[in-house]
Design an enzyme around this catalytic site. Sequence first.
Site, PDB file in Angstrom:
ATOM      1  N   ARG A 101      31.713  56.202  19.231  1.00  0.00           N
ATOM      2  CA  ARG A 101      31.266  56.960  18.047  1.00  0.00           C
ATOM      3  C   ARG A 101      30.727  58.285  18.557  1.00  0.00           C
ATOM      4  NH1 ARG A 101      27.690  55.217  12.872  1.00  0.00           N
ATOM      5  NH2 ARG A 101      29.737  54.357  12.409  1.00  0.00           N
ATOM      6  N   HIS A 128      37.185  57.888  10.389  1.00  0.00           N
ATOM      7  CA  HIS A 128      36.491  56.601  10.555  1.00  0.00           C
ATOM      8  C   HIS A 128      37.474  55.468  10.261  1.00  0.00           C
ATOM      9  CE1 HIS A 128      33.365  53.844  11.102  1.00  0.00           C
ATOM     10  NE2 HIS A 128      32.586  54.082  10.063  1.00  0.00           N
ATOM     11  N   GLN A 131      36.457  51.787   9.451  1.00  0.00           N
ATOM     12  CA  GLN A 131      35.994  51.618   8.076  1.00  0.00           C
ATOM     13  C   GLN A 131      37.191  51.406   7.152  1.00  0.00           C
ATOM     14  OE1 GLN A 131      32.636  51.587   6.983  1.00  0.00           O
ATOM     15  NE2 GLN A 131      33.687  50.736   5.213  1.00  0.00           N
ATOM     16  N   ASP A 218      30.634  58.126  -0.674  1.00  0.00           N
ATOM     17  CA  ASP A 218      29.921  58.122   0.611  1.00  0.00           C
ATOM     18  C   ASP A 218      28.844  59.201   0.520  1.00  0.00           C
ATOM     19  OD1 ASP A 218      29.162  57.764   3.276  1.00  0.00           O
ATOM     20  OD2 ASP A 218      30.857  58.895   4.104  1.00  0.00           O
ATOM     21  N   CYS A 256      30.908  53.015   2.069  1.00  0.00           N
ATOM     22  CA  CYS A 256      30.968  52.562   3.464  1.00  0.00           C
ATOM     23  C   CYS A 256      29.594  52.210   4.008  1.00  0.00           C
ATOM     24  CB  CYS A 256      31.615  53.634   4.323  1.00  0.00           C
ATOM     25  SG  CYS A 256      30.689  55.169   4.333  1.00  0.00           S
ATOM     26  N   ARG A 284      33.969  44.643   8.061  1.00  0.00           N
ATOM     27  CA  ARG A 284      34.023  45.400   9.318  1.00  0.00           C
ATOM     28  C   ARG A 284      34.175  44.428  10.493  1.00  0.00           C
ATOM     29  NH1 ARG A 284      31.842  50.472   9.719  1.00  0.00           N
ATOM     30  NH2 ARG A 284      32.727  50.328  11.812  1.00  0.00           N
TER      31      ARG A 284
HETATM   32  N1   CP Z   1      29.855  52.371   7.688  1.00  0.00           N
HETATM   33  C1   CP Z   1      29.367  52.524   8.937  1.00  0.00           C
HETATM   34  O1   CP Z   1      30.069  52.894   9.869  1.00  0.00           O
HETATM   35  O2   CP Z   1      28.048  52.224   9.071  1.00  0.00           O
HETATM   36  P1   CP Z   1      27.139  52.475  10.358  1.00  0.00           P
HETATM   37  O3   CP Z   1      26.902  53.978  10.445  1.00  0.00           O
HETATM   38  O4   CP Z   1      25.884  51.719  10.061  1.00  0.00           O
HETATM   39  O5   CP Z   1      27.848  51.982  11.556  1.00  0.00           O
HETATM   40  N1  NVA Z   2      30.221  60.074   6.403  1.00  0.00           N
HETATM   41  C1  NVA Z   2      29.157  59.340   7.024  1.00  0.00           C
HETATM   42  C2  NVA Z   2      29.610  57.950   7.309  1.00  0.00           C
HETATM   43  C3  NVA Z   2      28.600  57.069   7.982  1.00  0.00           C
HETATM   44  C4  NVA Z   2      29.152  55.708   8.294  1.00  0.00           C
HETATM   45  C5  NVA Z   2      28.706  60.046   8.281  1.00  0.00           C
HETATM   46  O1  NVA Z   2      29.560  60.503   9.044  1.00  0.00           O
HETATM   47  O2  NVA Z   2      27.493  60.154   8.504  1.00  0.00           O
END
Ligand code: CP
Ligand code: NVA
Length: 296
Positions: A101, A128, A131, A218, A256, A284
């Site tokens: 990430r 992502h 997701q 989101d 998400c 997930r």
């Molecule tokens: N949806 C998602 O990726 O959540 P987190 O940021 O908690 O991993």
């Molecule tokens: N769009 C959000 C998703 C988090 C899972 C972010 O990138 O912060």
Amino acid sequence: MNFLNIDDLTREQLDEVLTRAVDLKERHARGKTAEAMDGKSLGMIFEKPSTRTRVSFETGATQLGGHAVFLGPDDIHLGHGEPVKDTARALSRYVDVIMARVFDHEDVVELGEYAEVPVVNGLTDDAHPCQTLADLLTIRERFDGFDARVAWIGDGNNVCQSFVLGAALVGLDLVVATPEEYDVDDEVLERAAELGEPPETTTDPEEAVDGADIIYTDVWVSMGEESERAEKLETFSQGGFQITEAWLDDRLLMHCLPAHRGEEVTDAVMESDNAIVWDQAENRLHAQKGLLTYLL
Ligand code: CP
Ligand code: NVA
């Protein structure tokens, strides 16, 4: 192979991953274990915070008989002077899969180029895909397939962009409503058109909700965009992008997570029976277990 975006999988490969996910979910419900990661390790690089991604990958590896190593921003030399490519090569000598990430999407691309083991994108500023895997599994469970119309209401962000590609891949009917300045990247729409039907796009959320079976939203301010917070909040709230009960009827609500109640969605909507966000979160785990067994 790497899993850097959802369209790294063909439709057939995606179906295979989802079939494995369903099987592993059923096995888990029956208290059965799996051994696909017996003696294997997953390295998890996190430059940003996470609840779901971290815990679902870590517990998923355990449930598959393997082991996960958490590598936070201050745990390794990445971000403190060691290049991405050297991190990729060193980790490849220890672990069997790398999940990352990161902020810059190019960093997962570089990890993928230099790693000798599969690299999985656990979220970048642009995409992502894990997701999207869970989202497609959740929709397939609810609709017994992908015959549904989804209205994405909000930011044309990483989650949205991967969902756009996933929707095109499986033939979901999708309309994306964003403010003009926060729309989906042109390259993503072009790629969606290559994969199948690109989504309809609009700046009018009310128009998008009309006829939809599912509303998906989101956060308005993603991780790393904190300096744009005031500006984005004003644009989205003035544009009428908050999901309220008035739009719900019998529509399902997807998110998400994490959700910012009072911003993109109200507390009442999140607490309603229409919200299937906890199923998404649970999926997930199963979707990624399906992916890990496929990649290994
Ligand atoms: N949806 C998602 O990726 O959540 P987190 O940021 O908690 O991993
Ligand atoms: N769009 C959000 C998703 C988090 C899972 C972010 O990138 O912060």
